[in-house]
Design an enzyme around this catalytic site. Sequence first.
Site, PDB file in Angstrom:
ATOM      1  N   GLY A   8       0.813  -1.210   0.000  1.00  0.00           N
ATOM      2  CA  GLY A   8       0.000   0.000   0.000  1.00  0.00           C
ATOM      3  C   GLY A   8       0.846   1.259   0.000  1.00  0.00           C
ATOM      4  N   HIS A 141     -15.029  11.103   9.731  1.00  0.00           N
ATOM      5  CA  HIS A 141     -13.948  10.850   8.790  1.00  0.00           C
ATOM      6  C   HIS A 141     -14.210  11.549   7.462  1.00  0.00           C
ATOM      7  CE1 HIS A 141     -12.704   7.588  11.542  1.00  0.00           C
ATOM      8  NE2 HIS A 141     -11.527   7.688  10.936  1.00  0.00           N
ATOM      9  N   LYS A 145     -13.463   7.546   3.309  1.00  0.00           N
ATOM     10  CA  LYS A 145     -13.345   6.447   4.259  1.00  0.00           C
ATOM     11  C   LYS A 145     -14.362   5.362   3.908  1.00  0.00           C
ATOM     12  CE  LYS A 145     -12.221   4.530   8.342  1.00  0.00           C
ATOM     13  NZ  LYS A 145     -10.933   3.859   8.550  1.00  0.00           N
TER      14      LYS A 145
END
Length: 248
Positions: A8, A141, A145
């Site tokens: 990632g 958030h 998200k």
Amino acid sequence: MTTVLLAGAFGKMGQRITAMIQASDDLEIVAAFSPVGGTSPDFPVFTKYADIDVQADVWMDMTTPAGAKANGEFALAHGFDTVIGTSGLTADEQQALGNLAQANGQHLLMVPNFSISAVLLMQFAAKAAAYFPDAEVLEYHHEDKLDAPSGTARATAQIIAANRKAKPRTPESDAAARGDRIDGVQVHAVRLPGFNASEEVIFGAPGEALTIRQDSFDRSSFMAGVHLAIASVNGLPDALTIGLDTLL
């Protein structure tokens, strides 16, 4: 020097983690894993498990829940101690990865939130829950998200439930406006532009209330926790460890 393979590496968090590792004196990124591709002048990037020909002290995973599950299975079976920072894995999936770590003599650290302030919020919430059984969790958030509620909110609700010493006065509700219910604790998720990551726990009792809140304004707030996790996972006493609070 702790060597790291980062899965990632090209996402928003991954880029910040890469920069943090490269700026540190005790961590070194030696490779990245990215099925969708990507390039770096500083380390090799692998797109397939079969092509990975480097070893590292730690596999650091900041991908999706599905990606983290598959990556964790590979890493733990191929000699990597592993840190997974992706929320959204179920308790059964976490335990299955923990069993795999145990079977292969590896260490797995699952971290729902790398923010030190978020970890402290959960510790304070555990203390408060013993005296204030009625509580609700609100998490805020950014609009991208994916999981809702967040892994941190779920963990906070579970901690509150585990530390209650009395039954809440507030009746449980399945009304949509009351949000999700996790172990008997109401949890609300907000997804809006302008937010990064924040959490608030409101405790209520006759004649008084207590609010505990933490705010992560920027992804830099997670870097101290990421560094601590990577530097510590090799020395953990158990095959499976959940939460950064165990390291504080």
